[in-house]
Scaffold this motif. Structure first.
Motif, PDB file in Angstrom:
ATOM      1  N   PHE A   1       0.831  -1.200   0.000  1.00  0.00           N
ATOM      2  CA  PHE A   1       0.000   0.000   0.000  1.00  0.00           C
ATOM      3  C   PHE A   1       0.870   1.256   0.000  1.00  0.00           C
ATOM      4  CE2 PHE A   1      -3.611  -2.648   1.330  1.00  0.00           C
ATOM      5  CZ  PHE A   1      -4.611  -2.083   0.567  1.00  0.00           C
ATOM      6  N   ALA A   2       1.944   1.228   0.773  1.00  0.00           N
ATOM      7  CA  ALA A   2       2.839   2.387   0.804  1.00  0.00           C
ATOM      8  C   ALA A   2       3.441   2.639  -0.571  1.00  0.00           C
ATOM      9  CB  ALA A   2       3.945   2.167   1.842  1.00  0.00           C
ATOM     10  N   GLY A   3       3.857   1.570  -1.260  1.00  0.00           N
ATOM     11  CA  GLY A   3       4.434   1.732  -2.588  1.00  0.00           C
ATOM     12  C   GLY A   3       3.438   2.288  -3.591  1.00  0.00           C
ATOM     13  N   VAL A   4       2.200   1.775  -3.546  1.00  0.00           N
ATOM     14  CA  VAL A   4       1.166   2.290  -4.461  1.00  0.00           C
ATOM     15  C   VAL A   4       0.904   3.768  -4.203  1.00  0.00           C
ATOM     16  CG1 VAL A   4      -1.266   2.118  -5.097  1.00  0.00           C
ATOM     17  CG2 VAL A   4       0.090   0.039  -4.771  1.00  0.00           C
ATOM     18  N   MET A   5       0.817   4.138  -2.935  1.00  0.00           N
ATOM     19  CA  MET A   5       0.558   5.537  -2.609  1.00  0.00           C
ATOM     20  C   MET A   5       1.726   6.429  -3.012  1.00  0.00           C
ATOM     21  SD  MET A   5      -2.454   5.667  -1.477  1.00  0.00           S
ATOM     22  CE  MET A   5      -2.887   4.224  -2.458  1.00  0.00           C
ATOM     23  N   LEU A   6       2.938   5.936  -2.883  1.00  0.00           N
ATOM     24  CA  LEU A   6       4.104   6.723  -3.301  1.00  0.00           C
ATOM     25  C   LEU A   6       4.100   6.945  -4.810  1.00  0.00           C
ATOM     26  CD1 LEU A   6       6.965   5.226  -1.070  1.00  0.00           C
ATOM     27  CD2 LEU A   6       5.765   7.393  -0.783  1.00  0.00           C
ATOM     28  N   VAL A   7       3.734   5.912  -5.573  1.00  0.00           N
ATOM     29  CA  VAL A   7       3.663   6.060  -7.028  1.00  0.00           C
ATOM     30  C   VAL A   7       2.584   7.069  -7.409  1.00  0.00           C
ATOM     31  CG1 VAL A   7       3.089   4.869  -9.178  1.00  0.00           C
ATOM     32  CG2 VAL A   7       4.579   3.770  -7.497  1.00  0.00           C
ATOM     33  N   LEU A   8       1.421   6.983  -6.779  1.00  0.00           N
ATOM     34  CA  LEU A   8       0.347   7.930  -7.067  1.00  0.00           C
ATOM     35  C   LEU A   8       0.735   9.347  -6.681  1.00  0.00           C
ATOM     36  CD1 LEU A   8      -2.795   5.881  -5.949  1.00  0.00           C
ATOM     37  CD2 LEU A   8      -1.968   6.286  -8.260  1.00  0.00           C
ATOM     38  N   THR A   9       1.448   9.482  -5.574  1.00  0.00           N
ATOM     39  CA  THR A   9       1.903  10.811  -5.165  1.00  0.00           C
ATOM     40  C   THR A   9       2.895  11.379  -6.171  1.00  0.00           C
ATOM     41  OG1 THR A   9       1.601  10.250  -2.822  1.00  0.00           O
ATOM     42  CG2 THR A   9       3.043  12.114  -3.323  1.00  0.00           C
ATOM     43  N   TYR A  10       3.774  10.525  -6.682  1.00  0.00           N
ATOM     44  CA  TYR A  10       4.724  10.982  -7.702  1.00  0.00           C
ATOM     45  C   TYR A  10       3.997  11.433  -8.966  1.00  0.00           C
ATOM     46  CZ  TYR A  10       8.057  10.688 -11.530  1.00  0.00           C
ATOM     47  OH  TYR A  10       8.781  10.967 -12.647  1.00  0.00           O
ATOM     48  N   LEU A  11       3.013  10.633  -9.399  1.00  0.00           N
ATOM     49  CA  LEU A  11       2.257  11.003 -10.599  1.00  0.00           C
ATOM     50  C   LEU A  11       1.487  12.300 -10.388  1.00  0.00           C
ATOM     51  CD1 LEU A  11       0.870   7.488 -11.642  1.00  0.00           C
ATOM     52  CD2 LEU A  11       2.796   8.741 -12.638  1.00  0.00           C
ATOM     53  N   GLN A  12       0.940  12.472  -9.197  1.00  0.00           N
ATOM     54  CA  GLN A  12       0.235  13.710  -8.888  1.00  0.00           C
ATOM     55  C   GLN A  12       1.173  14.910  -8.947  1.00  0.00           C
ATOM     56  OE1 GLN A  12      -1.726  13.779  -5.022  1.00  0.00           O
ATOM     57  NE2 GLN A  12      -1.255  15.949  -4.819  1.00  0.00           N
ATOM     58  N   THR A  13       2.349  14.757  -8.359  1.00  0.00           N
ATOM     59  CA  THR A  13       3.325  15.849  -8.369  1.00  0.00           C
ATOM     60  C   THR A  13       3.850  16.130  -9.769  1.00  0.00           C
ATOM     61  OG1 THR A  13       3.990  15.186  -6.134  1.00  0.00           O
ATOM     62  CG2 THR A  13       5.453  16.682  -7.306  1.00  0.00           C
ATOM     63  N   ARG A  14       3.991  15.054 -10.560  1.00  0.00           N
ATOM     64  CA  ARG A  14       4.593  15.190 -11.896  1.00  0.00           C
ATOM     65  C   ARG A  14       3.628  15.791 -12.907  1.00  0.00           C
ATOM     66  NH1 ARG A  14       6.446  15.970 -16.079  1.00  0.00           N
ATOM     67  NH2 ARG A  14       8.043  14.844 -17.267  1.00  0.00           N
ATOM     68  N   TYR A  15       2.348  15.415 -12.829  1.00  0.00           N
ATOM     69  CA  TYR A  15       1.420  15.775 -13.889  1.00  0.00           C
ATOM     70  C   TYR A  15       0.301  16.716 -13.448  1.00  0.00           C
ATOM     71  CZ  TYR A  15       3.724  11.974 -16.373  1.00  0.00           C
ATOM     72  OH  TYR A  15       4.664  11.176 -16.970  1.00  0.00           O
ATOM     73  N   THR A  16       0.277  17.145 -12.202  1.00  0.00           N
ATOM     74  CA  THR A  16      -0.718  18.118 -11.757  1.00  0.00           C
ATOM     75  C   THR A  16      -0.019  19.264 -11.046  1.00  0.00           C
ATOM     76  OG1 THR A  16      -1.108  17.143  -9.546  1.00  0.00           O
ATOM     77  CG2 THR A  16      -2.341  16.213 -11.404  1.00  0.00           C
ATOM     78  N   THR A  17      -0.799  20.282 -10.745  1.00  0.00           N
ATOM     79  CA  THR A  17      -0.253  21.451 -10.037  1.00  0.00           C
ATOM     80  C   THR A  17      -0.293  21.277  -8.533  1.00  0.00           C
ATOM     81  OG1 THR A  17      -2.430  22.511 -10.094  1.00  0.00           O
ATOM     82  CG2 THR A  17      -0.924  22.980 -11.917  1.00  0.00           C
ATOM     83  N   MET A  18      -0.858  20.154  -8.050  1.00  0.00           N
ATOM     84  CA  MET A  18      -0.987  19.933  -6.610  1.00  0.00           C
ATOM     85  C   MET A  18       0.189  19.093  -6.118  1.00  0.00           C
ATOM     86  SD  MET A  18      -5.104  19.231  -6.370  1.00  0.00           S
ATOM     87  CE  MET A  18      -5.009  17.934  -7.603  1.00  0.00           C
ATOM     88  N   SER A  19       1.054  19.696  -5.322  1.00  0.00           N
ATOM     89  CA  SER A  19       2.235  19.013  -4.812  1.00  0.00           C
ATOM     90  C   SER A  19       2.157  18.896  -3.295  1.00  0.00           C
ATOM     91  CB  SER A  19       3.503  19.778  -5.196  1.00  0.00           C
ATOM     92  OG  SER A  19       4.639  19.203  -4.568  1.00  0.00           O
TER      93      SER A  19
END
Length: 240
Positions: A30-48
């Protein structure tokens, strides 16, 4: 047979390796999945999550569906599972339903309070800020202590309840379970902030409902012990 003898003869259904695998493996999955989603959010959205507004309040942009999933996931803890099961055993099928109805009263009142807070204190992040502005430093410190104490009690209850369950099923050391369980959660919360918590709550809720529906269809549909709804009714009539 004495109680001590019956307890000592209890054999865990699974091995200790399964317990460590579930606690460490599932937690870090679960931690790994959330880290990947957080990276994608930071990379492709304005919400960091690097900004305090996103980290603490998810940029105040959380949809009702995620909020509902957060409520279900946060409320499905050891005390709720034990009490609802006790209500079902004591009062029958209607017991868990009435137990859940009692919780909706709190949600309804909190919804009205939250709407009023959003109208009058839209910039506040926590209720402690509202207390400080409205009542001053003294009550603010008092409510901070209450909030911290409540968090300690709830965290302790969750850890002990989860650890006791894993220990009963696998024989895993309870102290080790208490230390290992929160590590995966702490990783994705510290990195992803509040939004990662809501997304993980959504995944927990999906898994929870899948398990509930499997139990429902098994009990009322395909179980040989109950023989469907009519068979369960006959068993209840015989029990009376």
């Amino acid at each position: 047979m004495s109680l001590d003898a019956s307890v000592s003869e209890f054999e865990p259904l699974l091995g200790q390796s399964v317990g460590y695998g579930v606690v460490v493996g599932v937690g870090f999955f679960f931690a790994g999945v959330m880290l990947v989603l957080t990276y994608l959010q930071t990379r492709y959205t304005t919400m960091s999550p690097g900004s305090s507004e996103e980290f603490t309040s998810a940029s105040r942009n959380v949809k009702p569906g995620l909020v509902c999933c957060g409520i279900v996931s946060a409320w499905t803890w050891s005390a709720t599972l034990l009490q609802s099961s006790t209500a079902a055993y004591t009062f029958g099928i209607s017991g868990p339903w009435w137990y859940g109805v009692g919780g909706t009263i709190q949600l309804a009142i909190f919804g009205m309070v939250a709407a009023k807070v959003k109208m009058n204190a839209n910039g506040a992040h926590t209720f402690l800020e509202i207390v400080q502005v409205r009542f001053g430093t003294g009550p603010h410190l008092l409510f901070t202590f209450y909030g911290f104490l409540c968090n300690l009690i709830v965290c302790g209850s969750l850890l002990l309840g989860g650890s006791a369950t894993v220990t009963a099923l696998t024989g895993m050391n309870t102290d080790a379970a208490c230390m290992l369980l929160p590590i995966g959660i702490a990783v994705y919360v510290l990195v992803g902030g509040l939004r990662a918590t809501f997304i993980c709550d959504w995944s927990h809720t999906v898994i929870l409902f899948i398990i509930i529906y499997l139990f429902i269809f098994k009990t009322y549909g395909t179980s040989q012990e109950t023989e469907g709804v009519s068979g369960l009714y006959d068993l209840l009539q015989a029990a009376l």
